[in-house]
Design a protein around this motif. Structure first.
Motif, PDB file in Angstrom:
ATOM      1  N   ARG B  22      36.354  49.150  38.817  1.00  0.00           N
ATOM      2  CA  ARG B  22      37.539  49.153  37.973  1.00  0.00           C
ATOM      3  C   ARG B  22      37.382  50.559  37.168  1.00  0.00           C
ATOM      4  N   GLY B  26      40.850  51.915  37.253  1.00  0.00           N
ATOM      5  CA  GLY B  26      41.487  51.602  35.877  1.00  0.00           C
ATOM      6  C   GLY B  26      42.660  52.244  35.688  1.00  0.00           C
ATOM      7  N   SER B  30      41.078  53.707  28.686  1.00  0.00           N
ATOM      8  CA  SER B  30      40.348  52.536  28.225  1.00  0.00           C
ATOM      9  C   SER B  30      39.739  51.349  29.114  1.00  0.00           C
ATOM     10  N   ASP B  31      40.453  51.102  30.148  1.00  0.00           N
ATOM     11  CA  ASP B  31      39.947  50.382  31.054  1.00  0.00           C
ATOM     12  C   ASP B  31      38.560  51.008  31.645  1.00  0.00           C
ATOM     13  N   ARG B  32      38.711  52.352  31.962  1.00  0.00           N
ATOM     14  CA  ARG B  32      37.471  52.926  32.357  1.00  0.00           C
ATOM     15  C   ARG B  32      36.147  52.792  31.465  1.00  0.00           C
TER      16      ARG B  32
ATOM     17  N   LEU C  29      36.857  41.589  34.368  1.00  0.00           N
ATOM     18  CA  LEU C  29      37.352  42.974  34.227  1.00  0.00           C
ATOM     19  C   LEU C  29      37.951  43.547  35.434  1.00  0.00           C
ATOM     20  N   ASP C  34      45.829  42.227  31.809  1.00  0.00           N
ATOM     21  CA  ASP C  34      46.015  43.356  30.845  1.00  0.00           C
ATOM     22  C   ASP C  34      44.830  43.875  30.108  1.00  0.00           C
ATOM     23  N   ARG C  35      45.007  44.941  29.531  1.00  0.00           N
ATOM     24  CA  ARG C  35      43.842  45.559  28.852  1.00  0.00           C
ATOM     25  C   ARG C  35      43.228  44.574  27.836  1.00  0.00           C
ATOM     26  N   ARG C  38      40.974  41.959  29.299  1.00  0.00           N
ATOM     27  CA  ARG C  38      39.986  42.371  29.926  1.00  0.00           C
ATOM     28  C   ARG C  38      38.781  42.796  29.026  1.00  0.00           C
TER      29      ARG C  38
END
Lengths: 96, 87, 101
Positions: B22, B26, B30-32, C29, C34-35, C38
């Motif tokens: 991820r 990502g 934000s995901d990272r 995750l 979506d964000r 997660r």
């Protein structure tokens, strides 16, 4: 016990190498910095595994924490400055 | 007992390696950052378990620094850009 | 260390539960769409997973001082995790800086 410990060492080393390669090869600054922070975390794990808690402390606090935060700020400023520079007419050719 | 702890450590390391995907793919920053935070928490768990395996109790302090690091990194990451407010 | 000791068995079961929460967090995750979902998976793994593992380690801690220190680490992680999740969610909601990568 020793086989499981060896497996752990192997997993740690492979993950560390993959992370280092990904951080170096990454093109956008922010992604590289986040990968660098993750790399510092795993390097601190390696020092912890080698029974060197002082080195692990230094690596986690300075290597990953402080320089990671400073580099995040630097990457943010770099992208903002680049965008501002690119939006001005006539100077577009200088930005890379 | 040591074997059981080592197996738990291996499971956690595998989960860290999966979270790494991820970080790499990502779609948004934000995901990272979220994946990096999960790695930090897993790192705390691994260090604490490792303290029992290699019998170095000072590693608890390393876990303490890890938890501080996560807070600092997330705060530095979510700060607003200065240049945008001036425009 | 005696394996047949019920304290050790309890610790092992608690550790397994914690590891399960971490694995569930990682899977969430990777798989959730979506964000914000997660983020939800992440905070569960952070707080509950580490909570179970620290509970297990408190059971097999050599002296009470270490047990208290472990509990304090968990408290710090809970506070930092909640604050961090809130900051990330707020930033994602405002779409602040998401487009300027």
């Amino acid at each position: 016990m020793s086989e499981l410990l060896l497996l752990f060492d192997l997993l740690l080393t492979v993950t560390l190498l993959v992370l280092a390669t990904a951080a170096i090869m990454s093109r956008e600054p922010r992604r590289a910095v986040i990968l660098y922070i993750a790399f510092g975390l795993l390097l601190a794990l390696v020092w912890a595994r080698l029974r060197a808690p002082d080195l692990a402390l230094a690596e986690a606090a300075i290597g990953a924490g402080l320089s990671g935060a400073l580099m995040l700020a630097a990457a943010r400023r770099a992208t903002a400055a680049k965008r501002q520079h690119a939006s001005q007419p006539g100077t577009k050719g200088e930005t890379s | 007992m040591t074997d059981a702890i080592l197996i738990v450590i291996l499971i956690l390391m595998a989960s860290v390696a999966a979270g790494l995907v991820r970080v790499a793919i990502g779609p948004t920053p934000s995901d990272r950052m979220m994946a990096a935070q999960l790695m930090g928490t897993s790192g705390i768990a691994v260090v604490l378990l490792l303290a029992n395996v290699v019998e170095v109790t000072a590693l608890i302090d390393v876990a303490l620094i890890f938890s501080l690091l996560a807070a600092i990194a997330v705060t530095a990451f979510t700060r607003r850009r200065v240049q945008d407010n001036e425009e | 260390m005696n394996v047949a000791d019920p304290l050790n068995w309890t610790a092992i079961v608690l550790m397994g539960t914690g590891a399960f929460f971490f694995v569930a967090g990682s899977v969430g995750l990777l798989r959730l769409p979506d964000r914000f979902s997660r983020l939800h998976a992440l905070t569960k793994a952070d707080n509950v997973g580490l909570g179970f593992i620290i509970l297990a380690l408190m059971l097999i801690a050599p002296d009470p001082f270490h047990a208290v220190k472990l509990a304090l680490i968990w408290l710090l992680v809970v506070f930092a995790g909640a604050t961090g999740a809130h900051l990330i969610a707020k930033r994602a909601l405002r779409n602040d800086g998401e487009d300027s990568r």
